[in-house]
Design an enzyme around this catalytic site. Structure first.
Site, PDB file in Angstrom:
ATOM      1  CB  SER A 203      -8.190   0.920   5.691  1.00 14.22           C
ATOM      2  OG  SER A 203      -8.929   2.093   5.524  1.00 14.22           O
TER       3      SER A 203
ATOM      4  CB  SER B  18      -7.939   3.801   2.763  1.00 17.21           C
ATOM      5  OG  SER B  18      -7.107   3.210   3.738  1.00 17.21           O
TER       6      SER B  18
ATOM      7  CE  LYS C 125      -3.813   2.068   2.668  1.00 16.46           C
ATOM      8  NZ  LYS C 125      -4.668   1.931   3.855  1.00 16.46           N
TER       9      LYS C 125
END
Ligand code: GLN
Length: 486
Positions: free
Chosen positions: A176, A152, A77
């Site tokens: 997330s 996210s 990420k």
């Protein structure tokens, strides 16, 4: 081997160790699949860097110095800083930024032998539930490209679901890892707060942020989590000074007599019927495996939304003050003086959701409002944590839905931030309490979209959660299903 991209981390690791495939071969296959950046999952790809890491892995496999996950690819990420790839946190303000060091989690996975495929798209500074807040465009859900992948960590979930990476890292501040895993039909775990180092993780809300793995199965998550965790006290003072565990070692324990708490607040009005049906299905599988379902109550579940959306923005407003155009990242071109430079840089660099949260955070922390909002929220946060401890007197793990619905269509909530906030209701409580939580594929709902079951454990009970998830995955095949054409 034509289906390398569909193999588990475990299978890839063993083929690499026995030299049935080479790390370069594996990396080349994934890089080919990543070509054209399907689903807009990646923000940075550099095949030279990836192949160099793969060649180094092959050398280690040849000379007997290989790590346990040597040559297995992983993607990160974009909130984890990396030396060899750009890091933007999904924001324009960090466009082109390159860190002089690797985040601890990145470094530990490299030490275990993993090869980095690139950096994954996410909501700007991890603020969002749909990946619609990335400055670099949304990520598509591989199950239905008209739908969001969740957020996210949307790029992480989409990349694993689409076979662009066998595993990915994510971060979870209020859901997330769990929510995008649920929306994309993969498995993800957020460990106990403090288990994984936050060093080099671009901070959103420091008292909540936690890193974790996302992969196809609990078995694969266990492999990554073992490599990621462990104290890092000199560099992250909130990391727990305790060694990591071999989470794979406890994956085959019987569930006979396991008490699974079912919080009534997770099954109320807002829960969509299709999600409920899938979750109920998973719960009856658990009963067949010998577990007992115990009704429990987490009475302050609803309050977790206002509490989280006070505390997280408060911490964000402080954390994000460092992005000022002085030392790194974007700087406005025309300005008259220092203050003007700050203003223009931040006005140009941050997206709307980030600005909204900075303003909310500054407001709840300001003189005269601090007691009414921030302090009050902290008190209720404590009560939410206490509710869990009461519940754990009656049960060993807690189960429920990850989210009230399956992945929604693009644009459905885009102009209504509060709708996104409300959808976080089932993931926020465990985050506020700092408890480990995971999402496990449990079936399919509306539009044939995946549904995740959430499992929440007591502090440091990751092994128990992973075992419970693994047992379910031995009894069901939801985690093995793939979007068409993958
Ligand atoms: N959706 C929540 C938020 O927008 C959670 C995000 C996260 O866990 N990073 O803050």
């Amino acid at each position: 081997m034509s289906d390398l991209h569909n193999l588990s981390v475990k299978a890839l690791a063993s083929l690499l160790q026995t030299k049935e495939v080479s790390a370069v071969e594996v990396a080349t296959r994934f890089l080919a699949r990543m070509g054209g950046n399907p689903h807009n999952a990646f923000l940075d790809i550099d095949s030279e860097v990836t192949l160099a890491q793969a060649r180094a892995s092959d050398a280690k496999l040849a000379d007997g110095t290989a790590g346990p996950l040597e040559g297995v690819p992983v993607a990160h990420k974009d909130v984890f800083v990396t030396r060899e790839f750009a890091t933007t946190a999904g924001s324009k303000i960090l466009s082109g930024y390159r860190s002089p060091f690797d985040a601890t989690v990145v470094q530990r996975l490299r030490t275990a032998g993993m090869v980095t495929l690139g950096k994954l798209n996410c909501d700007e500074f991890a603020m969002g539930s749909a990946n619609e807040n990335s400055a670099y465009g949304p990520v598509q859900n591989p199950w239905d490209t008209a739908r969001v992948p969740g957020g996210s960590s949307g790029g992480s979930a989409a990349a694993v679901a689409a076979g662009l990476a066998p595993a990915a890292t994510g971060t979870d501040t209020g859901g997330s890892i769990r929510q995008p895993a649920s929306f994309c039909g993969i498995t993800g775990i957020k460990p106990t707060y403090g288990r994984a180092s936050r060093f080099g993780l671009i901070a959103y809300a420091s008292s909540l942020d936690q890193a974790g793995p996302m992969a196809r199965s609990a078995e694969d998550c266990a492999l990554l989590l073992s490599a990621m965790c462990g104290g890092d006290i000199d560099r992250d003072s909130t990391s727990l000074d305790m060694p990591s565990e071999d989470f794979s070692a406890s994956l085959n324990h019987s569930l006979e007599g396991l008490r699974i708490g079912i919080p009534k607040e997770f099954f109320g009005e807002g829960l969509h019927a299709d999600v409920r049906a899938a979750v109920d299905g998973a719960l009856s599988e658990y009963e067949k495996l010998g577990a007992k379902l115990v009704p429990i109550s987490l009475p302050r579940t609803e309050l977790s939304i206002p509490v989280y959306y006070i505390i997280a923005p408060a911490e964000a407003s402080s954390n994000l003050s460092r992005f000022d155009g002085v030392k790194f990242g974007h700087r406005a071109k025309d300005y008259t003086d220092l203050v003007d430079m700050y203003k223009k840089t931040r006005a140009e660099g941050f997206g709307n959701e980030v600005k909204r949260r900075i303003m909310t955070g500054a407001y709840v922390l300001s003189h005269g409002y601090y007691d009414a909002y921030y302090l009050q929220a902290q008190k209720i946060r404590r009560m939410i944590a206490d509710d869990f401890q009461n519940a754990f007197k009656e049960c060993d793990v807690i189960a429920g839905p990850v989210a009230p619905s399956v992945a929604w269509k693009f644009g459905e909530n885009a102009n209504d931030p509060v709708a996104d906030y409300l959808a976080d209701i089932f993931t926020l409580p465990a985050s506020l309490a700092g408890l480990p939580g995971m999402s496990v594929p449990a079936g399919f709902g509306a539009g044939n979209m995946p549904v995740g079951l959430q499992l929440i454990g007591n502090y440091f009970k990751e092994a128990q959660l992973l075992n419970a998830a693994h047992r379910l995955q031995q009894a069901t095949d939801f985690h093995l299903r793939k979007p068409e054409g993958i």
